[in-house]
Design a protein around this motif. Sequence first.
Motif, short mmCIF file in Angstrom:
data_model
loop_
_atom_site.label_atom_id
_atom_site.label_comp_id
_atom_site.label_asym_id
_atom_site.label_seq_id
_atom_site.Cartn_x
_atom_site.Cartn_y
_atom_site.Cartn_z
N ASN A 42 0.87 -1.36 -0.59
CA ASN A 42 0.26 0.19 -0.53
C ASN A 42 0.64 0.95 0.15
O ASN A 42 1.74 1.03 0.72
N GLY A 43 0.01 2.04 -0.69
CA GLY A 43 1.12 3.69 -1.11
C GLY A 43 2.29 3.18 -1.68
O GLY A 43 3.82 4.65 -1.65
N GLY A 45 3.44 3.86 -4.57
CA GLY A 45 3.05 4.47 -5.52
C GLY A 45 2.63 2.86 -7.24
O GLY A 45 2.56 4.10 -8.58
N LYS A 46 1.74 2.34 -6.49
CA LYS A 46 0.81 1.61 -8.29
C LYS A 46 0.18 3.16 -8.48
O LYS A 46 0.00 2.38 -9.67
N THR A 47 -0.91 3.66 -7.74
CA THR A 47 -1.64 4.35 -8.92
C THR A 47 -1.43 5.14 -9.56
O THR A 47 -2.28 5.57 -10.73
N THR A 48 -0.24 6.06 -8.71
CA THR A 48 0.08 6.99 -9.15
C THR A 48 0.43 6.75 -10.63
O THR A 48 0.67 7.66 -11.54
N GLN A 87 -9.26 1.60 -9.23
CA GLN A 87 -9.29 0.87 -8.12
C GLN A 87 -10.66 1.35 -7.50
O GLN A 87 -11.28 0.00 -6.67
N1 LIG Z 1 -3.05 13.58 -4.86
C1 LIG Z 1 -1.74 14.04 -4.05
N2 LIG Z 1 -1.05 14.26 -3.21
C2 LIG Z 1 -0.07 14.23 -2.20
N3 LIG Z 1 0.07 12.53 -1.73
C3 LIG Z 1 -0.23 11.49 -3.07
C4 LIG Z 1 -1.28 12.06 -3.74
N4 LIG Z 1 -1.88 10.71 -4.54
C5 LIG Z 1 -0.81 9.89 -4.19
N5 LIG Z 1 0.13 10.21 -2.75
C6 LIG Z 1 1.00 9.76 -1.75
O1 LIG Z 1 2.13 9.22 -3.26
C7 LIG Z 1 1.70 8.00 -2.34
C8 LIG Z 1 1.80 6.83 -3.27
O2 LIG Z 1 0.16 6.08 -4.02
P1 LIG Z 1 -0.68 5.33 -4.43
O3 LIG Z 1 -1.84 5.92 -4.46
O4 LIG Z 1 0.10 5.84 -5.59
O5 LIG Z 1 -0.02 4.38 -3.97
P2 LIG Z 1 -0.55 2.70 -4.16
O6 LIG Z 1 0.62 1.63 -4.38
O7 LIG Z 1 -1.64 2.91 -5.54
O8 LIG Z 1 -1.69 1.88 -2.38
P3 LIG Z 1 -2.14 1.71 -2.54
O9 LIG Z 1 -1.99 0.07 -2.87
O10 LIG Z 1 -3.48 1.28 -1.16
O11 LIG Z 1 -3.44 1.76 -3.36
C9 LIG Z 1 0.87 8.07 -1.49
O12 LIG Z 1 1.98 7.38 -0.19
C10 LIG Z 1 -0.12 8.72 -1.02
O13 LIG Z 1 -0.70 8.90 0.10
#
Ligand SMILES: Nc1ncnc2c1ncn2[C@@H]1O[C@H](COP(=O)(O)OP(=O)(O)OP(=O)(O)O)[C@@H](O)[C@H]1O
Length: 326
Positions: A42-43, A45-48, A87
Amino acid sequence: MNNKTAAVTARGLTKQFGDFTAVNGINFDVNHGEIFGFLGPNGSGKTTTIRMMLGLLQPSAGSISVLGMDAHSDSANIRPRVGYMSQRFSLYNDLTVLQNLKFYGSAYGLSDDLLPERIQEALVMAGLEGRENTKTKDLSGGWRQRLALSAAILHRPEVLFLDEPTAGVDPISRRAFWDLLYKLVTPSTDAKTVNEGFQKGVTVFVTTHYMDEAEHCHRLAFIQRGEMIAYGTPEEIKSKKMSGQVLEIAPSNAVEAVKVLRDAKKSGRLVLEEVELYGALVHVIAPDIKDLQSRINTELSQANIHIDQMEIIAPSLEDVFIACMR
Ligand SMILES: Nc1ncnc2c1ncn2[C@@H]1O[C@H](COP(=O)(O)OP(=O)(O)OP(=O)(O)O)[C@@H](O)[C@H]1O
Ligand SMILES: [Mg+2]
């Protein structure tokens, strides 16, 4: 891999939110016609990363191209050629199956001539014929995910981005969902599958937390805190990233066995890399595990833990993932 140019190319891809670096200089290629798994906690950076691929977020540095075009500046040209399952759930729960498909078909710009045919194909693909008038909220999680997938490919995209499409879905439904993904990526002229309405040779980029799904991807990237820590086929990652061997133990008390072996590691009595609990089993990783078996046996029997079975096994991706994350 039927085309030399990759479907997606990331180079030095970076995203910062203020001072925080969510994605830090990652590089990867997604080949045409493959299922590419993107794994990370979690967190991480996948969705980003997916949002940058879709042109919804602009990279802070580096580049990402999709189908040979810049994901951000050319997003209008890319969008009709890609599909996306977000997601957060993308269907409207109060609409019926048919209404959701009509909505997505129109949103993707399908003409009125084409829409009924594509919807029929989608219903067949998802196995939802006869349930056209069921409210989406009354479908089980597994069926909803199949509906969402078929909605995402109504416009026959070349590349599909799936963000944790099977989170919270039971193992059998997850298997059924993956069978659909395989059908999508496999080029086929087989009359039956063509008649089922499958578009063939799609490229799939999928994020997941499930290691069994990772084993089924053609290639993978592991990310942790925005950094890529492993990349390649499951076999390449296992051989490159795994220095030790894995001993699988079935002890009478697995939780206690983990504690005893970690204590032995901490005190230096046993040179071990990892000791992990796997349900009722324990995995111990060490460079020379064979020579350690009798001493592991002794440590456990001194703690009144009986060993039902102990064998050296091939590392799973989960073993490798845990080892990489440390
Ligand atoms: N718009 C934003 N502003 C500030 N921080 C952000 C933003 N979007 C994401 N983050 C931060 O960037 C990091 C990566 O987030 P992301 O959603 O890409 O993770 P993830 O791998 O998809 O997690 P998950 O498995 O929970 O879906 C996290 O710490 C999140 O809080
Ligand atoms: Mg996410």
